[in-house]
Design a protein around this motif. Structure first.
Motif, PDB file in Angstrom:
ATOM      1  N   SER A  56       0.835  -1.203   0.000  1.00 52.71           N
ATOM      2  CA  SER A  56       0.000   0.000   0.000  1.00 52.71           C
ATOM      3  C   SER A  56       0.868   1.251   0.000  1.00 52.71           C
ATOM      4  O   SER A  56       1.973   1.255   0.536  1.00 52.71           O
ATOM      5  CB  SER A  56      -0.917   0.016   1.227  1.00 52.71           C
ATOM      6  N   THR A  57       0.335   2.309  -0.605  1.00 51.90           N
ATOM      7  CA  THR A  57       1.024   3.599  -0.642  1.00 51.90           C
ATOM      8  C   THR A  57       0.007   4.699  -0.358  1.00 51.90           C
ATOM      9  O   THR A  57      -1.126   4.643  -0.826  1.00 51.90           O
ATOM     10  CB  THR A  57       1.679   3.849  -2.010  1.00 51.90           C
ATOM     11  N   ALA A  58       0.427   5.671   0.411  1.00 53.79           N
ATOM     12  CA  ALA A  58      -0.454   6.794   0.736  1.00 53.79           C
ATOM     13  C   ALA A  58       0.314   8.100   0.636  1.00 53.79           C
ATOM     14  O   ALA A  58       1.532   8.145   0.855  1.00 53.79           O
ATOM     15  CB  ALA A  58      -1.044   6.643   2.131  1.00 53.79           C
ATOM     16  N   THR A  59      -0.398   9.162   0.300  1.00 54.53           N
ATOM     17  CA  THR A  59       0.161  10.503   0.322  1.00 54.53           C
ATOM     18  C   THR A  59      -0.314  11.199   1.590  1.00 54.53           C
ATOM     19  O   THR A  59      -1.509  11.218   1.885  1.00 54.53           O
ATOM     20  CB  THR A  59      -0.297  11.319  -0.904  1.00 54.53           C
ATOM     21  N   ILE A  60       0.636  11.739   2.341  1.00 53.65           N
ATOM     22  CA  ILE A  60       0.328  12.470   3.558  1.00 53.65           C
ATOM     23  C   ILE A  60       0.439  13.960   3.265  1.00 53.65           C
ATOM     24  O   ILE A  60       1.430  14.419   2.695  1.00 53.65           O
ATOM     25  CB  ILE A  60       1.306  12.113   4.694  1.00 53.65           C
ATOM     26  N   VAL A  61      -0.576  14.712   3.639  1.00 53.83           N
ATOM     27  CA  VAL A  61      -0.560  16.163   3.469  1.00 53.83           C
ATOM     28  C   VAL A  61      -0.772  16.800   4.841  1.00 53.83           C
ATOM     29  O   VAL A  61      -1.743  16.495   5.531  1.00 53.83           O
ATOM     30  CB  VAL A  61      -1.665  16.640   2.505  1.00 53.83           C
ATOM     31  N   LEU A  62       0.153  17.648   5.241  1.00 54.61           N
ATOM     32  CA  LEU A  62       0.088  18.347   6.521  1.00 54.61           C
ATOM     33  C   LEU A  62       0.107  19.850   6.265  1.00 54.61           C
ATOM     34  O   LEU A  62       0.930  20.341   5.484  1.00 54.61           O
ATOM     35  CB  LEU A  62       1.281  17.967   7.397  1.00 54.61           C
ATOM     36  N   PHE A  63      -0.778  20.578   6.944  1.00 58.56           N
ATOM     37  CA  PHE A  63      -0.790  22.019   6.720  1.00 58.56           C
ATOM     38  C   PHE A  63      -1.385  22.747   7.924  1.00 58.56           C
ATOM     39  O   PHE A  63      -2.228  22.230   8.647  1.00 58.56           O
ATOM     40  CB  PHE A  63      -1.565  22.375   5.447  1.00 58.56           C
TER      41      PHE A  63
END
Length: 267
Positions: free
Chosen positions: A76-83
Motif C-alpha cells: 500500500s502507498t499513501a500521500t500524507i498532506v500536513l498544513f
C-alpha cells in the motif's frame, strides 16, 4: 501510543506532502490538519477511539489535536498532506471546535500537489478538499478539556526521554503534577497505561530502525531505551508476533526519506 508533534506552531504556516509505502505509524497528535490519501492498497486509520478503513480513491481527514495513527496493509502507498490551520483560515474559523462525524471522504480525482508552486495554488487545492469534506460529512463538537494539555506534556516528555530511563514518576516531577493523578489521567484519556504506551512507542521506533539502518539489534534495543536485550526481544515479539531478526528479514518495507524523518517522524 501517541506522539506529540509541533506542526502548526511554526512562525510561518506550513504545508508538507510526501508519500509513504507499507508504513505503520503509531497514534500521535499535532496542531495541524492532516490528509491521508490512499494511492494503492488499503490502510486502517485510528482517529480518537474509532478505526476506519480507507481504500484507493478515498482519503481520511484529521483535524487539529485529534489523536490518530494508521496501519497500511502490505503493498500500500499513501500521500500524507500536513498544513497549518491558517492556510485555510475561512474553513478553520467556521469549523473551529468541530470535527467530521465521518472522516473518510471519497475522491475520484486526486489533486496534484506537486504542481502547486505558490501559496495561492496550495490554498486552491486545499479549499477544494474542504469542499469535498463539507459535501460528504456532517460535523460534531470536538471534545476538549484543559486536562488534555497535561497529557500533551506527558507525551512530549516521553518523546524527549524514551532513549533513556523514562518513568511516569520522573515525568511527574518534571512537569510538576502528582504521580497518582497523572497515572489516572493518562489511562482515562489514552485508554492505555503509561508503561504500555512507552513500550509500544519504543517498539515502533525500533521497527523503523530495523528497516532503515544496518545497526545491530542489540544496539537498536539500547537506542530505543531498553537496557536488557531479552526484554526488548520479548516485547517486540509480543507486539509484532515475530522476532526483531525475522522482522528485519521480511519483505515489509518502511520507506521514508530524510525530510520525512525530520519533519514528520520526529515532529
Amino acid at each position: 501510543m501517541v506522539l506529540f508533534q509541533h506542526f502548526g506552531l511554526e512562525a510561518k504556516p506550513i504545508f508538507k506532502h510526501f508519500d509513504l509505502s507499507d508504513f505503520n505509524y503509531p497514534p500521535h497528535l499535532h496542531r495541524a490538519f492532516e490528509i491521508i490519501f490512499v494511492k494503492r492498497g488499503q490502510l486502517h486509520v485510528q482517529i480518537e477511539k474509532q478505526t476506519y478503513s480507507v481504500n484507493k480513491q478515498q482519503f481520511a481527514v484529521v483535524f487539529p489535536n485529534q489523536i490518530h495513527g494508521f496501519n497500511m496493509l502490505p503493498n500500500s502507498t499513501a500521500t500524507i498532506v500536513l498544513f497549518s490551520p491558517e492556510i485555510i483560515g475561512a474553513f478553520n474559523e467556521q469549523y473551529h471546535d468541530l470535527v467530521p462525524e465521518n472522516p473518510v471522504i471519497f475522491d475520484n480525482h486526486p489533486l496534484d500537489f506537486d504542481g502547486a508552486t505558490n501559496i495561492f495554488a496550495i490554498k486552491g487545492l486545499l479549499y477544494t478538499l474542504c469542499s469535498k469534506i463539507v459535501e460528504q460529512t456532517t460535523f460534531i463538537p470536538q471534545k476538549t478539556s484543559e486536562k488534555l494539555s497535561i497529557v500533551h506534556e506527558i507525551i512530549d516528555y516521553i518523546n524527549n526521554h524514551y532513549t533513556h530511563e523514562c518513568t511516569l514518576q520522573l515525568a511527574s516531577t518534571a512537569i510538576g503534577y502528582d504521580y497518582v493523578y497523572l497515572s489516572k489521567l493518562f489511562q482515562k484519556t489514552m485508554d492505555i497505561s503509561f508503561t504500555k504506551y512507552l513500550n509500544r512507542f519504543r517498539i515502533s521506533k525500533a521497527r523503523q530502525l530495523l528497516k532503515n539502518t544496518d545497526e545491530p539489534i542489540t544496539q537498536i534495543a539500547f537506542n530505543v531505551g531498553y537496557a536488557n536485550l531479552r526484554t526488548f526481544n520479548r516485547n517486540f515479539k509480543l507486539l509484532n508476533e515475530i522476532s526483531p531478526a525475522d522482522y528485519r528479514k521480511t519483505d515489509q518495507t518502511t520507506t521514508y526519506g530524510k525530510a520525512i524523518q525530520e519533519n514528520y517522524i520526529s515532529g
